[in-house]
Every structure is written in C-alpha cells, then in structure tokens.
Write an enzyme that holds these catalytic residues in place. Structure first.
Site, PDB file in Angstrom:
ATOM      1  N   CYS A 150      -9.287  -2.432 -12.187  1.00 41.02           N
ATOM      2  CA  CYS A 150      -8.909  -1.444 -11.172  1.00 41.02           C
ATOM      3  C   CYS A 150      -7.595  -1.801 -10.502  1.00 41.02           C
ATOM      4  CB  CYS A 150     -10.014  -1.268 -10.128  1.00 41.02           C
ATOM      5  SG  CYS A 150     -10.337  -2.725  -9.128  1.00 41.02           S
ATOM      6  N   ASP A 183      -4.587  -9.254  -6.940  1.00 38.02           N
ATOM      7  CA  ASP A 183      -5.036 -10.494  -6.310  1.00 38.02           C
ATOM      8  C   ASP A 183      -5.296 -11.591  -7.343  1.00 38.02           C
ATOM      9  OD1 ASP A 183      -4.890 -10.287  -3.557  1.00 38.02           O
ATOM     10  OD2 ASP A 183      -6.791  -9.242  -3.370  1.00 38.02           O
ATOM     11  N   HIS A 207       0.814  -1.212   0.000  1.00 35.64           N
ATOM     12  CA  HIS A 207       0.000   0.000   0.000  1.00 35.64           C
ATOM     13  C   HIS A 207       0.848   1.263   0.000  1.00 35.64           C
ATOM     14  CE1 HIS A 207      -3.940  -1.809   0.035  1.00 35.64           C
ATOM     15  NE2 HIS A 207      -3.334  -2.808   0.633  1.00 35.64           N
ATOM     16  N   GLU A 214     -11.329 -11.376  -8.715  1.00 38.44           N
ATOM     17  CA  GLU A 214      -9.993 -11.460  -8.118  1.00 38.44           C
ATOM     18  C   GLU A 214      -9.490 -12.887  -7.955  1.00 38.44           C
ATOM     19  OE1 GLU A 214      -9.560  -8.209  -4.832  1.00 38.44           O
ATOM     20  OE2 GLU A 214     -11.594  -9.013  -4.682  1.00 38.44           O
TER      21      GLU A 214
END
Length: 555
Positions: A501, A454, A188, A430
C-alpha cells in the site's frame, strides 16, 4: 523565461496562475473599549455569510448524499440564530465591551462545554457541532477564506510546505498542481497530489517567492520545473507534453472494466489508497476494485477534538456502502512522527519517527482505540470492511489488538448492535522487526500490507521527510526488496495474502519484481490504477525474475 527547479513528486503537467497560499493569523486576543454596536454589526455580517455558506453546503449534500446529510448543515445554519447563543454573544460584548471575535469564541466555548457535560449521548455529541458553527463564524469575522484559496479560477498552489491538516481544508476543485519550497516525495501533500492525479513539485527553495503570485506559469513535474514566460520553443514543448498527457488519459479509459490479470493468467488485486470518504469518487472514476488503505488519521487531523464514535462510524459506513461490497481496508489511527494532532497533547520527542506513534498510541490510550474500533466494527455491517494495524513490531502487540477487538465485539453483542464477526484483521509491514517476525505475525492475522515508505525509512536509516537525502532514500534498494520478498514468503507459508500500500506499489518499473515475488495486491493512488492495469495486462508473470533483489536497480 524563468525556470524554477525542484523535484517532481506527482506526475503531470498543467498551466495556470501561481497562487501563494495565505496562512492568516487566527489568534484571538481580547480587545476592550470597542464600539459594541459596530462589533454587533460585524457579527451580523459574518452570520449572514456563514448561513449562506451552510445552505450552499446543504444543497450540495442533498444532491450528492440525500436529505439526511443536508439536514446537518441546515441545522447549523439555524443554530446561528439560536436565542441562547445570540444572547451569550451579546452579553459578553456588552459586559466586556470587547471585540466580536473574543465574544463569539467565549460564547461558543461555553455552549460547547455545556453540551459536552450532558448525560444524554446525543446531546453530548452536539458539542462538536457547536464548535464547528463557532469556528465558521470566527473564520468569516477574521477573513479566513473558505477552502483556503481566494480565486475564481483553478491555480497552481504555492507554499513553503503544507501540514496534513492544512491539505484537508483546501478546496481541491481549485487546484491544478502543487509547488512547494520544501516538502518531500513522501509528504502528505505529495500523496494528496497523487490521489488527485495532478502534478506536484517539492524542494523549489527560496527561488519560489511570492513576487510570482498571480503570474501565469506551467508546472512540469516530469522535469521538476515551474516555467514562467516560456520562450517559443519551450512553450511548444510544454504544449506537446500537455497534449500527450490528454491523449494518454483518453487511452487509459479503455482499461476501465478490464481484468487485472497478466497474459499468462496471474490475477492481482488492484486497490486504491484514500484519505477521506470524498476520495471514493476518484476510486470509482478510475475503476479501483477496492480500498487497500483508508488513512483514518485524516479524520483526526481534520477535527479540533477527538472525533466521536458516531462521526467515525458515519465516515467508515459511507465508504463501505459506496464501495458496493468491495473490500475496504481501514488503517487504525496512525499519527505521530510527521502527523501531529494538537489535542492529543503528545510530548515532544527528539526522534518522533522512533517514538510513540501509530499502534503505540492506541495501546497506550485504550479509550481512544476502543472508540475507533467500535466505529469500525459498526461499519462492518454495511460492507466488506477490514481492519489494519500500523507500525507493528511484535506478536504481543497484535494479540493486544485482537483482545481489544474481542472486547468491543462483546460490547456490541450486549448492546444488540450489528457487526460482522468475521471482519478481517491485518497488519502493516513497515519495519525490519516485522519482516524478521513475519512468519510468527502471519499466524495471527488474515493479511499483510507493506508500507514501503516507512519500510524504506527504517531499513535504510533515511528520514522519509528529508528532501535533501536524494539517492540515499532509495525504495529500489535490494535490502528493501529482499525484505519485501521475505515478508511475502512468510505470508504465503502461513496461507495469508500480502499487498503493497506504499507509493512503490505504483512503480511500473518494479511490477515484474512484484509479480516474481508473488505480491497478491497493489494499492495505489486512484490516478495510478489504469496505467498500472495496462502494465499488468501486458506482463507475463511466469517470465518475471528476482534480478532486482541482487542489485540491478542499486547502481
């Protein structure tokens, strides 16, 4: 010249001092036999500093969001001198002869619990304010730096690694780039760097030590290097790169206002990924046409307790209004795996990536899910909000989500609270399971959005957080791209649109493949919008092929 080698995970180059993030020990231990008057003096000094910080925040909010937003901080500043609060702190100091930190924490916890127990919803919600005020006072007592960076100038921020909750606390105006000993391209911190449009390097290892703290240096994410004391030739090369970066940035400004359309007329939606309402300014600056992913979990990561319905509503509403009618896709709570929140009290798992995470938590904790859905639907009255559910593997999960949505809409109807009954519902693709079930899942929702980080992890059995997997974690792998095409075919067969995304959406090398597959939307970091638009506008969709699915990029 000193070269520290890592892996670039967010493009760019910058020069500035290296600053090693200090992580203070904020553990509060009761100490007795203290000088009460001396401790009161410490508290007075901390209160004065806290009040100044709060009034500064109030003025900033007044300029950016109006008087209502500023009033929150002004109220916090006034509460510092609340008689009952002050008496509570002083009583503890005098009766226990304890340290200031313990007295402030004790009084704060007592007042927060008292407000939380009140029947009145408004007063109960003030418990969160008291916790925030108390924490600010404690931070100033313990010397915790506001924003985490004690520097008057922007810096190259260095650390072993940063948890998602830590990145939220940083003063982003002071960060030129990130240099991490650990981390990965899908961490992140890397995502934050790409959102900010600044360079980031991970995997520098033990070579990055605090002996370099304060040293001027360069961060070059293209080569994955930190450069200290460059020789003349190296310095000229770095300065040339910085100049080209500035020129490219200026050139990209010509893309503002242009359509996202190929030379042969294929239109594609170009949206942005964000983690907080503050990121909307970057979306606007880079001319993003919507929000393809609002990571709502950051509201939970930034809080010390479950964020209230009102707190979430205000955040979602702010983004919806700021986007002026453009689509805002908000992903429901996606914690677990690498994103842990202490107050959820999750059981330790041997393999959290395969455990209770994302939609599994929401369906297991319906009250947490209900609170978020109520906030989301309330916000839908203020813009084009869409709701997206992560980590879906089965049709029954989607149906349970839709039942929860229906129950919330019924509640809002009974309470006379406005919302958009036609709010779009979508899911994240995902996992291989969601790909295999895509045709059935498409019958239940309005859109798909592929989380490529993912999807790559679960398809290739590679931990996305492991920095040493190297070429084994390959988002270009034909298996990943074939899964993407299978999901796209299923979506279009059922008349719904599909987007990406994940970070792969900004990969210009794969843009022709995405166009050939028929991807309808790409949601990327704000800094990636204009370069991607430039690539879209010089592409010919009709000439794009699916060669990548046959292994062209796998070698």
């Amino acid at each position: 010249m000193i070269l520290l080698q890592g892996k670039g995970v967010s493009k760019g180059i910058a020069e500035g001092p290296l600053y090693f993030l200090q992580k203070p020990d904020t553990t509060i231990v009761k100490e007795t036999g203290k000088d009460v008057e001396a401790e009161k003096a410490r508290i007075a000094e901390a209160k004065e500093k806290s009040a100044a910080q709060l009034m500064e925040l109030a003025e900033k909010c007044r300029a950016e969001a109006g008087d209502d937003a500023a009033f929150v901080f002004e109220t916090h500043a006034m509460f510092l001198d609340d008689d009952d609060y002050v008496v509570g702190i002083n009583d503890c100091l005098e009766s226990e002869q304890c340290n200031a930190e313990y007295a402030v924490r004790t009084a704060g916890d007592t007042f927060a619990a008292m407000f939380a127990a009140m029947d009145d919803a408004y007063m109960s919600a003030r418990a969160a304010d008291i916790k925030d005020i108390t924490q600010r006072l404690l931070n100033n007592l313990m010397g915790v730096v506001e924003g985490g960076i004690d520097s008057d100038v922007p810096v190259i921020l260095c650390a072993d690694d940063l948890a998602p909750s830590e990145t939220l606390q940083l003063d982003k105006s002071k960060i030129l780039g990130f240099a991490l000993q650990g981390g990965s391209g899908t961490s992140h911190t890397a995502i934050l760097a790409r959102t900010m449009g600044i360079p980031a390097i991970c995997g520098l290892g033990d070579a990055l030590t605090d002996e370099y703290n304060g040293r001027a240096g360069w961060i070059d994410a293209e080569t994955g290097q930190i450069v200290l004391d460059p020789d003349e030739i190296t310095l000229k090369g770095l300065e040339m790169k910085a100049k080209k970066q500035a020129e490219l940035k200026e050139l990209m400004q010509t893309m503002i206002g242009q359509e996202d359309v190929t030379l042969d007329g294929k239109k594609i939606k170009l949206y942005c990924n964000i983690g907080s309402p503050e990121d909307v300014s970057a979306v606007k600056t880079n001319d993003g046409r919507g929000i393809g992913l609002f990571r709502s979990e950051f509201l939970y990561l930034a809080a010390d307790d479950y964020p209230t319905e009102d707190a979430q509503f205000e955040a979602y509403k702010a983004v919806a209004e700021a986007m002026d009618g453009a689509r805002v896709i908000i992903r429901t709570l996606d914690i677990g795996a690498d994103k842990q929140v202490d107050y959820f009290n999750m059981q330790k798992e041997e393999n959290p990536a395969l455990g209770v995470r994302a939609i599994r938590i929401c369906l297991n904790r319906p009250e947490v899910f209900r609170t978020q859905l109520r906030a989301l639907y309330r916000a839908s009255a203020y813009g084009k909000v869409a709701i997206m559910f992560p980590m879906i593997t089965s049709v029954w999960e989607v149906k349970e989500c839709k039942r929860a949505c229906a129950a919330v809409m019924k509640e809002l109807d009974e309470e006379g609270i406005p919302y958009n009954a036609d709010t779009e519902l979508g899911i994240m693709i995902e996992t291989p399971a969601s790909v295999f079930m895509a045709r059935d899942l498409a019958k239940e929702v309005d859109f798909f959005s592929v989380g490529t980080n993912d999807l790559t992890q679960y398809t290739l059995a590679c931990d996305r957080q492991a920095n040493d997997l190297g070429k084994f974690f390959d988002p270009h792998h034909p298996a990943v791209l074939r899964a993407l095409k299978q999901a796209a075919d299923a979506a279009h067969a059922e008349g719904i649109w599909i987007g990406i995304c994940g970070e792969l959406g900004a990969d210009t090398e794969l843009l022709p493949t995405f166009l050939a597959i028929g991807i309808d939307e790409l949601s990327v970091s704000p800094a990636s919008v204009l370069p991607l638009r430039a690539e879209i506008r010089k592409s010919i969709a009709g000439s794009c092929t699916l060669d990548a699915l046959e292994g062209e990029f796998a070698n």
